[in-house]
Write an enzyme that holds these catalytic residues in place. Sequence first.
Site, short mmCIF file in Angstrom:
data_model
loop_
_atom_site.label_atom_id
_atom_site.label_comp_id
_atom_site.label_asym_id
_atom_site.label_seq_id
_atom_site.Cartn_x
_atom_site.Cartn_y
_atom_site.Cartn_z
N THR A 128 -1.35 52.57 50.71
CA THR A 128 -1.43 51.13 50.93
C THR A 128 -0.85 50.35 49.75
OG1 THR A 128 -3.04 49.32 50.97
CG2 THR A 128 -3.84 51.39 50.14
N ASP A 129 -0.39 49.14 50.03
CA ASP A 129 0.10 48.29 48.93
C ASP A 129 -1.04 47.86 48.01
OD1 ASP A 129 -1.18 46.45 50.62
OD2 ASP A 129 0.56 45.11 50.80
N GLU A 130 -2.29 48.07 48.45
CA GLU A 130 -3.42 47.61 47.64
C GLU A 130 -3.56 48.40 46.34
OE1 GLU A 130 -6.88 46.47 49.82
OE2 GLU A 130 -5.73 46.18 51.66
N TYR A 152 -12.05 50.64 47.57
CA TYR A 152 -11.12 51.19 48.57
C TYR A 152 -9.77 51.48 47.93
CZ TYR A 152 -7.44 50.97 52.15
OH TYR A 152 -6.32 51.22 52.91
N ALA A 153 -9.21 50.47 47.26
CA ALA A 153 -7.88 50.63 46.68
C ALA A 153 -7.87 51.70 45.59
CB ALA A 153 -7.40 49.29 46.11
N LYS A 156 -7.73 55.08 47.29
CA LYS A 156 -6.39 55.38 47.80
C LYS A 156 -5.45 55.72 46.65
CE LYS A 156 -5.14 55.21 51.52
NZ LYS A 156 -5.17 56.22 52.63
P1 NAD Z 1 -8.93 53.12 60.67
O1 NAD Z 1 -10.16 52.87 59.88
O2 NAD Z 1 -8.69 52.36 61.92
O3 NAD Z 1 -8.87 54.68 61.08
C1 NAD Z 1 -9.25 55.70 60.21
C2 NAD Z 1 -9.43 56.97 61.04
O4 NAD Z 1 -9.75 58.05 60.15
C3 NAD Z 1 -10.57 56.87 62.06
O5 NAD Z 1 -10.16 57.39 63.29
C4 NAD Z 1 -11.67 57.73 61.44
O6 NAD Z 1 -12.53 58.32 62.40
C5 NAD Z 1 -10.86 58.78 60.70
N1 NAD Z 1 -11.59 59.39 59.58
C6 NAD Z 1 -12.33 58.76 58.63
N2 NAD Z 1 -12.86 59.66 57.78
C7 NAD Z 1 -12.44 60.89 58.21
C8 NAD Z 1 -12.63 62.21 57.73
N3 NAD Z 1 -13.40 62.45 56.67
N4 NAD Z 1 -12.03 63.22 58.40
C9 NAD Z 1 -11.28 62.97 59.50
N5 NAD Z 1 -11.07 61.74 59.99
C10 NAD Z 1 -11.63 60.71 59.35
O7 NAD Z 1 -7.74 52.98 59.63
P2 NAD Z 1 -6.24 52.45 59.82
O8 NAD Z 1 -6.21 51.00 59.61
O9 NAD Z 1 -5.64 53.06 61.04
O10 NAD Z 1 -5.57 53.13 58.53
C11 NAD Z 1 -5.00 54.42 58.59
C12 NAD Z 1 -4.42 54.76 57.24
O11 NAD Z 1 -3.44 53.79 56.88
C13 NAD Z 1 -5.45 54.78 56.11
O12 NAD Z 1 -5.16 55.85 55.24
C14 NAD Z 1 -5.24 53.44 55.42
O13 NAD Z 1 -5.58 53.51 54.05
C15 NAD Z 1 -3.74 53.25 55.61
N6 NAD Z 1 -3.29 51.85 55.64
C16 NAD Z 1 -3.85 50.94 56.49
C17 NAD Z 1 -3.36 49.64 56.53
C18 NAD Z 1 -3.94 48.59 57.45
O14 NAD Z 1 -3.64 47.40 57.27
N7 NAD Z 1 -4.71 48.94 58.45
C19 NAD Z 1 -2.31 49.26 55.68
C20 NAD Z 1 -1.76 50.22 54.82
C21 NAD Z 1 -2.25 51.52 54.83
P1 TYD Z 2 -8.60 42.61 55.62
O1 TYD Z 2 -8.19 42.69 57.04
O2 TYD Z 2 -10.00 43.02 55.26
O3 TYD Z 2 -7.53 43.42 54.76
P2 TYD Z 2 -7.38 43.59 53.15
O4 TYD Z 2 -8.58 43.05 52.50
O5 TYD Z 2 -7.31 45.07 53.05
O6 TYD Z 2 -6.13 42.87 52.79
O7 TYD Z 2 -8.41 41.10 55.09
C1 TYD Z 2 -7.16 40.46 55.11
C2 TYD Z 2 -7.31 39.15 54.36
O8 TYD Z 2 -8.22 38.32 55.08
C3 TYD Z 2 -7.90 39.32 52.97
O9 TYD Z 2 -7.30 38.37 52.09
C4 TYD Z 2 -9.37 38.99 53.16
C5 TYD Z 2 -9.34 37.96 54.27
N1 TYD Z 2 -10.54 37.97 55.13
C6 TYD Z 2 -11.25 36.78 55.35
O10 TYD Z 2 -10.91 35.70 54.84
N2 TYD Z 2 -12.36 36.83 56.14
C7 TYD Z 2 -12.80 37.98 56.72
O11 TYD Z 2 -13.83 37.97 57.43
C8 TYD Z 2 -12.04 39.20 56.51
C9 TYD Z 2 -12.45 40.50 57.13
C10 TYD Z 2 -10.92 39.13 55.70
#
Ligand code: NAD
Ligand code: TYD
Length: 340
Positions: A128-130, A152-153, A156
């Site tokens: 992630t960019d975080e 979280y960040a 990762k």
């Molecule tokens: P999500 O939370 O929707 O899905 C995570 C999945 O991982 C779920 O299906 C969960 O059951 C599974 N999981 C969790 N712990 C596990 C374990 N111990 N063993 C096996 N499976 C497990 O997440 P997402 O938003 O789809 O993100 C997927 C990946 O992309 C993550 O690694 C996240 O850090 C990365 N990512 C997400 C975003 C975003 O904006 N959503 C952006 C950049 C990177």
């Molecule tokens: P989020 O989807 O939690 O992603 P991330 O924190 O990983 O970027 O949040 C996106 C942005 O929205 C972040 O700046 C936090 C803000 N946010 C709110 O203002 N209210 C909320 O209830 C949530 C979940 C996020």
Amino acid sequence: MRRPRILVTGGAGFIGSNFVRFLRSWRPEYRVVVLDKLTYAGRRENLADIPECERFRFVQGDIADQALVDALFAEERFDFVVNFAAETHVDRSILEAGAFIRTDIWGTWVLLEVVRRRGTGRFLQVSTDEVYGQVLEGSAAESDPLAPRSPYAASKAGADLMALAYHETFGLPILITRGSNTFGPYQHPEKFIPLFITNAIDDQPLPLYGDGRQVRDWIYVADHCAAIDLVLHQGEVGRVYNVGAGNERENIQVARLILRLLSKPESLIRPVADRPAHDRRYSLDTSRLRALGWAPRHPFEEALAETVRWYQDNEAWWRPIKQGEFAEFYRRNYGHRLGG
Ligand code: NAD
Ligand code: TYD
């Protein structure tokens, strides 16, 4: 002839399930094996339309379970691994960080260790960019130092560093993508965009943290999946690739757009106490990815409208998720903020 075999961990979550569908369409010759623990964030129903067959297998299990992962690798002899499995919500990592360390760091290490012993083709760590921390000016390049600010960040970032160390030390064919904030179908309603869409549908307040002027760089999930596929197949081993579409928007702008798309009043926006260590801005330099030939195909406003329609059409998917465990989390994270 043997089909190429790909392990998709976390394939029942948001991006993972979209990626499995991407593979079904664009790499129909592949055998896709999903390994997912089915935590609160993962749902078998997210893949309900894909039948078990020679091209698809679902395994419920934990990436941190060494015996299970080892047996799966022995049986399947994967050509590719894409590790999506993670705990992913910043707010939950503030409430309870242990699961993040266990899955995001330890779980990734278990996978790397099995790959080291059993061997595999390319291993892509989805990051992630975080990990760069907040980027107040300019854009983060892959060579920038990591400065994560949430548990979280930090988890990762730990996984990224371990994956790179396994490349340097043991020569594992590692690639890393660092994606920006992603949105689209099947995203858990704990995240900003689906939370605001589903709350607005129900005329519930939209809890906007702080002044709402924080900037996120949004990418549609289909574009993110295409980038991961490209890096997996054509990226240079040992390298990191930023994945972002350049849609930098303030949260308040996105909240207003969602309300306009749903014909709901702006009075639903409720400014609430900010998240601790809330990163002010993310921004990515994506020239390395673009040099591979990738470009986003989904303009932000169109993709957001498409996403709003998906949540309108799929209440049967998100309503049950917002009950039970989520209702408890909502009380813990928002109760005091919303004064209830
Ligand atoms: P999500 O939370 O929707 O899905 C995570 C999945 O991982 C779920 O299906 C969960 O059951 C599974 N999981 C969790 N712990 C596990 C374990 N111990 N063993 C096996 N499976 C497990 O997440 P997402 O938003 O789809 O993100 C997927 C990946 O992309 C993550 O690694 C996240 O850090 C990365 N990512 C997400 C975003 C975003 O904006 N959503 C952006 C950049 C990177
Ligand atoms: P989020 O989807 O939690 O992603 P991330 O924190 O990983 O970027 O949040 C996106 C942005 O929205 C972040 O700046 C936090 C803000 N946010 C709110 O203002 N209210 C909320 O209830 C949530 C979940 C996020």
